[in-house]
Design a protein around this motif. Sequence first.
Motif, mmCIF file in Angstrom:
data_model
loop_
_atom_site.group_PDB
_atom_site.id
_atom_site.type_symbol
_atom_site.label_atom_id
_atom_site.label_comp_id
_atom_site.label_asym_id
_atom_site.label_seq_id
_atom_site.Cartn_x
_atom_site.Cartn_y
_atom_site.Cartn_z
ATOM 1 N N HIS A 142 36.637 45.203 32.644
ATOM 2 C CA HIS A 142 38.121 45.493 32.634
ATOM 3 C C HIS A 142 38.273 46.307 31.263
ATOM 4 C CE1 HIS A 142 39.527 42.096 35.315
ATOM 5 N NE2 HIS A 142 38.418 42.447 35.801
ATOM 6 N N GLN B 153 37.487 49.792 32.242
ATOM 7 C CA GLN B 153 38.303 50.310 33.029
ATOM 8 C C GLN B 153 39.752 50.707 32.722
ATOM 9 O OE1 GLN B 153 38.740 47.958 36.628
ATOM 10 N NE2 GLN B 153 40.394 49.325 37.700
ATOM 11 N N TYR B 154 40.118 49.745 31.648
ATOM 12 C CA TYR B 154 41.601 50.043 31.088
ATOM 13 C C TYR B 154 41.393 50.456 29.470
ATOM 14 C CZ TYR B 154 43.573 48.092 35.542
ATOM 15 O OH TYR B 154 43.577 47.984 36.667
#
Length: 261
Positions: free
Chosen positions: A94, A97-98
């Motif tokens: 994550h 991804q972010y």
Amino acid sequence: MHSGTGWRRATVVAAVATLGACTGVPGLTSPNAAALSHGPARSGAGAPAPVVDCQVSRCVALTFDDGPTQYTAAVLDTLERQHTVATFFLIGPHALQYRKDVLRQQRDGDAIGDHTVTHPHLTRFTPARIDYELKTAAEQIASVTGHRPTLFRPPFGAWNAKVRAAAGAEGLSVVTWNVSPQDWKYHNPALIEQRVLARVRPGAIVVLHDRYATTPPAVPHIIHALKARGYVLVTVPEMFATTGGLQPGMVYHHGPWPRPR
Ligand SMILES: [Zn+2]
């Protein structure tokens, strides 16, 4: 804790200092006069920050697990608006991804910790697999922030001797919690707020999740109510700043509480 002092941190420091000057608020142990005189300006970055003493102040650490997700930005909006910091335990993929949210957390002075790669029950795993989960997520986070995390939260709060050993080998402290509103179960912001406020005590580590749509709307009310009750919101490393810090391989469920005066 990573280096750098975000604007949110500088503002918090200034607010505490102002209170301290007026009312002698306890818990501000080493104010930096130069930084304080400049108020909440970003120019304070790099100056030694005053340390909140959680053996004196009523401290609470809000922590957010499982992100970043599409809901993380809403939590960061609230933290910035309320000049408050929190601790985020990130799932490695994550973080990749972010990236923008991770960098925003870093810039704001939030603490960032490791929450594994695949979010498993680690206690069922071999030492090698546990180490893979901790180490890989730490590397993924570091690839974004430039800093290897020193905090680790085991998924589901599940840890044993093997997990502790792996964390210690990776330079990670194991941080669980002592207040959980179970926002993963109760998808109702008012109820989440109520359950936090009913359970919180000085030194509390509160676990929330920035993976559900219903958690961010609870956060403004939680912060407002905690401040109204005299709590100082700190990151997990800040919570232990005056009690020797966090040690790798040790497990922490809550911070110190104010000594009787
Ligand atoms: Zn989790």
